[in-house]
Design a protein around this motif. Structure first.
Motif, PDB file in Angstrom:
ATOM      1  N   GLN A 146      -1.635  -3.539 -36.503  1.00  0.00           N
ATOM      2  CA  GLN A 146      -0.291  -3.553 -37.072  1.00  0.00           C
ATOM      3  C   GLN A 146       0.572  -4.176 -35.998  1.00  0.00           C
ATOM      4  O   GLN A 146       1.990  -4.141 -36.558  1.00  0.00           O
ATOM      5  N   ARG A 147       0.263  -4.538 -34.950  1.00  0.00           N
ATOM      6  CA  ARG A 147       1.521  -5.131 -33.943  1.00  0.00           C
ATOM      7  C   ARG A 147       1.063  -6.482 -33.669  1.00  0.00           C
ATOM      8  O   ARG A 147       1.597  -7.165 -32.665  1.00  0.00           O
ATOM      9  N   TYR A 286       8.990  -8.256 -35.400  1.00  0.00           N
ATOM     10  CA  TYR A 286       9.293  -6.765 -35.890  1.00  0.00           C
ATOM     11  C   TYR A 286       9.327  -6.787 -37.166  1.00  0.00           C
ATOM     12  O   TYR A 286       8.802  -5.821 -37.694  1.00  0.00           O
ATOM     13  N   ASP A 289       5.713  -7.122 -38.747  1.00  0.00           N
ATOM     14  CA  ASP A 289       5.073  -6.087 -38.763  1.00  0.00           C
ATOM     15  C   ASP A 289       5.503  -4.972 -39.500  1.00  0.00           C
ATOM     16  O   ASP A 289       4.587  -3.989 -39.886  1.00  0.00           O
ATOM     17  N   ARG A 290       6.650  -4.808 -40.093  1.00  0.00           N
ATOM     18  CA  ARG A 290       7.139  -3.775 -40.809  1.00  0.00           C
ATOM     19  C   ARG A 290       6.895  -4.198 -42.447  1.00  0.00           C
ATOM     20  O   ARG A 290       6.634  -3.352 -43.261  1.00  0.00           O
ATOM     21  N   ARG A 291       7.176  -5.452 -42.615  1.00  0.00           N
ATOM     22  CA  ARG A 291       7.241  -5.800 -43.893  1.00  0.00           C
ATOM     23  C   ARG A 291       6.164  -6.825 -44.510  1.00  0.00           C
ATOM     24  O   ARG A 291       6.059  -7.277 -45.666  1.00  0.00           O
TER      25      ARG A 291
END
Length: 422
Positions: A146-147, A286, A289-291
């Motif tokens: 996830q990163r 950033y 990883d979130r969207r």
């Protein structure tokens, strides 16, 4: 009681050791990519001096040949390193590549002819081209799935940091251009020594090697239906992305000058562009990883189209120009790196190095094509605005290529490349 305490202490020690290895991996991979960023602009920084002093009798045509062969070497190195890294390991390939690049970089100032100068740059390029894909692979494999987008973009901030360092150092050494190569080669050898003692092998690679041979994914698997759709989209997007990166880094000052901006303003824009690139890499990782990596990459290419189109218009405010160039760097440079992030997420560890090497190698062809086409537009007297029209069209093609990419990881993996459901 004693047993529990002992167990907890043992677990803490293992976690501490793992954290230490991860820190060394992050730092050493970042510095390795920084060396490539340094080399990105070193030749462009010294060509005016070489031509002015007629070093080795070098002409403008000779300089173009040297620059082209340097990029050809980088492209070949990027393609060849993937299968070797998947077979022999990330660690040894990275160290060997840094040593090869550093030794031949140190020899460049000692060249006795233009031909030897070009050959040394070609061989140095072979080592340099291998550094980035292996560094990106190692960084991604030392991060949770996830990163991985942030792992790729964080690593690539080193690329533009190196470009900024070269630009600043070149202003200080002026005619003593040899210093730039001695600094780069020496720094590379020092880093290689530290890597030998401190850089761990990728645990994902070790696990992949321990699997039965029948469960490993061969290189030819990339050409099968399960991967072919993603492969074609990645290769096209990488080609377009690096075309933009190298085209802008090579010709932005000249395009700005052709548009009527003073030379100091035009040159400053190259620094603004790369500062924007660093900011965009941090932001892009950033957000991805979130969207979701694919969605973010699409948005970044779309914004690149808008920013590049804006640069085709003559601006009478220096502040407005700085803002537009800054955001051009934010979106253009990190769009390319997000393509690499997609690769590290989509492919399994057994073939990840090969996939990333092929993406980087084919992208390098774009790095050769971009400056050549833009140079032809400049020579024809239509660099502005047509150079920016050309770049905007390339970004549109990059967007279209990303649009074709699968939304989920390959080989039956469960990771999604789209944003998680709310």
């Amino acid at each position: 009681m004693t047993s529990a305490v002992s167990s907890n202490a043992s677990d803490a020690a293992r976690r501490s050791g793992a954290d230490g290895r991860n820190v060394w991996t992050v730092v050493l991979c970042w510095i390795t990519v920084m060396l490539e960023g340094y080399d990105l602009v070193v030749l462009g920084a010294i060509i005016p001096v070489l031509l002015k002093t007629h070093h080795l009798g070098m002409t403008a045509g000779d300089a173009t040949t040297v620059a082209t062969l340097s990029l050809v070497g980088v492209a070949i190195g990027a393609v060849l390193v993937g299968p070797l890294a998947d077979r022999l390991g990330r660690r040894l390939l990275l160290i060997g590549s840094v040593v090869l690049f550093s030794v031949f970089t140190l020899l460049v100032p000692l060249a006795g002819s233009v031909t030897m100068f070009a050959v040394l740059r070609l061989i140095a390029g072979l080592g340099l081209g291998a550094c980035m894909p292996v560094s990106l692979t190692m960084m991604s494999e030392h991060m949770p799935a996830q990163r991985r987008a942030r792992a790729s973009t964080l690593t690539m901030t080193g690329y533009h940091t190196g470009a900024v360092i070269t630009s600043l150092l070149a202003l200080q050494v002026t005619t003593n251009w040899q210093v730039l190569f001695y600094v780069l080669g020496s720094a590379g050898l020092v880093i290689a020594v530290v890597q030998w003692f401190r850089l761990p092998e990728s645990e994902a690679f070790v696990r992949a090697k321990e699997e039965p041979a029948s469960s490993r994914v061969p290189f030819t698997e990339l050409l099968k239906p399960a991967y072919l759709r993603a492969g074609i989209g990645i290769w096209v997007a990488s080609f377009m992305g690096l075309l933009l990166v190298y085209g802008l880094n090579t010709w932005l000052p000249k395009l700005m000058n052709d548009a009527g901006y003073p030379v100091p303003t035009a040159v400053t824009q190259l620094l603004v562009l790369n500062v924007g690139g660093v900011a965009g890499l941090v932001l892009g990782g950033y957000v991805a990883d979130r969207r979701g990596i694919k969605l973010t990459t699409l948005g970044w290419f779309a914004m690149s189209v808008a920013m590049l189109a804006c640069l085709s218009v003559r601006m009478h405010s220096d502040l407005l120009l700085d803002v537009v160039v800054f955001f051009t760097g934010v979106f253009v440079f990190s769009a390319q790196v997000l393509v690499y992030a997609y690769v590290t997420h989509f492919y399994p560890a057994a073939v990840r190095g090969t996939a990333l090497g092929s993406a980087s190698g084919i992208g390098r062809i774009g790095s050769i094509v971009g400056p050549s086409i833009t140079g032809a537009l400049v020579a024809a007297g239509i660099g502005h605005p047509w150079g920016f029209y050309f770049f905007a069209a390339v970004a549109v093609l990059g967007f279209a290529a990303v649009l074709t990419l699968p939304g989920r990881s390959g080989a039956g993996q469960e990771e999604s490349l789209e944003p998680a459901a709310a």
